[in-house]
Design a protein around this motif. Structure first.
Motif, short mmCIF file in Angstrom:
data_model
loop_
_atom_site.label_atom_id
_atom_site.label_comp_id
_atom_site.label_asym_id
_atom_site.label_seq_id
_atom_site.Cartn_x
_atom_site.Cartn_y
_atom_site.Cartn_z
N ILE A 150 -11.58 -10.55 -0.90
CA ILE A 150 -10.57 -11.06 -1.73
C ILE A 150 -11.08 -12.14 -2.73
CG2 ILE A 150 -8.30 -12.53 -1.59
CD1 ILE A 150 -7.88 -11.12 1.15
N ALA A 151 -11.80 -12.92 -2.35
CA ALA A 151 -12.52 -13.96 -3.25
C ALA A 151 -13.41 -13.44 -4.40
CB ALA A 151 -13.55 -14.78 -2.26
N ARG A 152 -13.64 -12.04 -4.24
CA ARG A 152 -14.50 -11.34 -5.11
C ARG A 152 -13.43 -10.56 -6.14
NH1 ARG A 152 -18.19 -7.58 -3.01
NH2 ARG A 152 -19.19 -7.65 -5.11
N GLY A 153 -12.18 -10.51 -5.65
CA GLY A 153 -11.32 -9.87 -6.54
C GLY A 153 -10.94 -8.47 -6.17
N ILE A 154 -11.66 -8.03 -5.03
CA ILE A 154 -11.65 -6.59 -4.49
C ILE A 154 -10.25 -6.50 -3.77
CG2 ILE A 154 -12.70 -4.70 -3.10
CD1 ILE A 154 -15.30 -6.19 -3.72
N HIS A 155 -9.52 -5.35 -3.94
CA HIS A 155 -8.38 -4.87 -3.55
C HIS A 155 -8.43 -3.76 -2.47
CE1 HIS A 155 -6.66 -7.19 -6.63
NE2 HIS A 155 -5.46 -7.28 -6.14
N PHE A 156 -7.64 -3.77 -1.42
CA PHE A 156 -7.87 -2.88 -0.54
C PHE A 156 -6.62 -1.74 -0.48
CE2 PHE A 156 -9.56 -6.56 1.27
CZ PHE A 156 -10.75 -6.13 1.94
N GLU A 157 -6.93 -0.48 -0.44
CA GLU A 157 -5.98 0.53 -0.78
C GLU A 157 -5.74 1.32 0.42
OE1 GLU A 157 -6.04 3.76 -4.13
OE2 GLU A 157 -7.47 4.33 -2.45
N PHE A 158 -4.26 1.75 0.79
CA PHE A 158 -3.70 2.77 1.41
C PHE A 158 -3.06 3.75 0.92
CE2 PHE A 158 -4.24 -0.83 4.11
CZ PHE A 158 -4.85 -0.71 5.28
N ASN A 159 -3.17 4.94 1.29
CA ASN A 159 -2.50 6.12 0.58
C ASN A 159 -1.40 6.58 1.47
OD1 ASN A 159 -4.58 6.43 -1.68
ND2 ASN A 159 -5.93 6.50 0.07
N TYR A 160 -0.18 7.01 0.59
CA TYR A 160 0.85 7.25 1.37
C TYR A 160 0.87 8.91 1.50
CZ TYR A 160 3.02 8.18 -3.05
OH TYR A 160 3.60 8.56 -4.50
N ALA A 161 0.72 9.55 0.69
CA ALA A 161 0.80 11.22 0.64
C ALA A 161 0.41 11.88 1.78
CB ALA A 161 0.16 12.06 -0.65
N PRO A 162 -0.95 11.41 2.30
CA PRO A 162 -1.39 11.75 3.84
C PRO A 162 -0.21 11.52 4.86
CG PRO A 162 -3.26 10.99 2.42
CD PRO A 162 -1.86 10.64 1.87
N ASN A 166 1.26 14.60 7.67
CA ASN A 166 0.78 14.67 9.03
C ASN A 166 1.20 13.37 9.84
OD1 ASN A 166 -1.02 14.29 11.77
ND2 ASN A 166 -2.25 16.01 10.60
N PRO A 167 1.81 13.57 10.96
CA PRO A 167 2.40 12.39 11.72
C PRO A 167 1.28 11.64 12.46
CG PRO A 167 3.05 14.60 12.76
CD PRO A 167 2.40 14.89 11.50
N ILE A 168 0.24 12.27 12.93
CA ILE A 168 -0.84 11.51 13.32
C ILE A 168 -1.27 10.64 12.50
CG2 ILE A 168 -3.10 11.90 14.56
CD1 ILE A 168 -2.08 14.25 15.46
#
Length: 275
Positions: A150-162, A166-168
């Motif tokens: 976060i201090a380096r300006g990097i973002h974390f990503e999650f993807n919703y289409a998968p 798939n419910p798992i």
């Protein structure tokens, strides 16, 4: 000024993970669907697999991929993205080569081990750390690692289409997101689609509401498809060009003696630096 930079304006919606397809008709259909749903910016991504599964003699002969071709579509800004799988130490060389080449607008990594996750957070020149939730996580997030990113300006990503397919994967994604949000306090999170078909795309308000499912702070929920994504684009531009924007406010003459300079300077407006 920021308006002169090649960066979309504020208040727009983003989908920063559309897997690239050479089929032009499929690309047109995807872009039209994004426009209909209200998106203004999208990033076409090429996935670069790890070198771990290749023979020793062929590891150093890999040819880096070309960036996706930008087509002429009105009403939507197209960006290019490289998503690099990190499974072994040598994969970091690929990240360095891609960053040096400058062919891609956005660089994302998908770390598979805790050691490589730490490297992505603290050392690698990347814009996004994409969290793979297709299988049970093999390591736990640690606050000092996440805060360093976060201090380096990097973002974390999650993807919703998968999650739709798939419910798992839906269960893995929800659990993993909640663990990460405990560390980052809902900061620097983006939600992207990684949609393989236009039917898997969802509107920006529906996507942002997933933040509530992940127990995200309510004030941060709207930013996962807008402000935070724009910050990724700004971070990418600064990383590639080492440029930024600086705002300087001209101070009026206070008429005070030089002896009072130190005291009066403390009361004056400070410079605001942004990128």
């Amino acid at each position: 000024m920021m308006s002169h930079l090649p960066i979309p304006g504020k208040g727009k919606f983003y989908d920063l993970h559309i897997p690239y397809d050479e089929n032009e008709r499929h690309i047109e259909s995807t872009v039209e669907t994004l426009k209909d749903l209200g998106y203004s910016v999208c990033a076409f991504s090429k996935y670069i697999e790890s070198n771990s599964g290749k023979k020793e003699g062929k590891k150093n002969k890999r040819q880096l991929p070309e960036a996706p071709t930008k087509r002429d579509f009105d009403g939507i800004v197209q960006l290019t993205r490289a998503t690099i799988e990190l499974s072994e130490i040598d994969d970091q060389i690929t990240v360095r080569d891609i960053a040096t080449g400058g062919k891609f607008d956005i660089i994302a990594v998908e770390p598979k081990t805790e050691k490589l996750f730490l490297s992505a957070c603290t050392q690698l020149a990347v814009d996004i750390i994409s969290i793979d939730c297709t299988e049970k996580p093999s390591f736990f997030f640690r606050k000092h690692q996440v805060h360093a990113a976060i201090a380096r300006g990097i973002h974390f990503e999650f993807n919703y289409a998968p999650m739709i397919r798939n419910p798992i994967i839906r269960r893995y994604t929800t659990t993993t997101a909640m663990r990460l949000l405990e560390c980052c306090q809902s900061k620097n999170i983006i939600l992207s689609s990684k949609a393989l078909q236009p039917l898997e795309l969802r509107g920006p308000f529906d996507v942002s509401n997933l933040g509530m499912l992940f127990s995200m702070r309510e004030s941060c929920v709207p930013h996962v498809v807008s402000h935070n994504c724009r910050c990724v684009v700004v971070h990418s531009f600064v990383r590639k060009t080492a440029k930024g924007a600086i705002y300087v406010e001209k101070l009026e003459n206070t008429g005070e003696d030089d002896d009072c300079f130190v005291e009066s300077a403390a009361k004056r407006p400070k410079l605001e630096i942004s990128t």
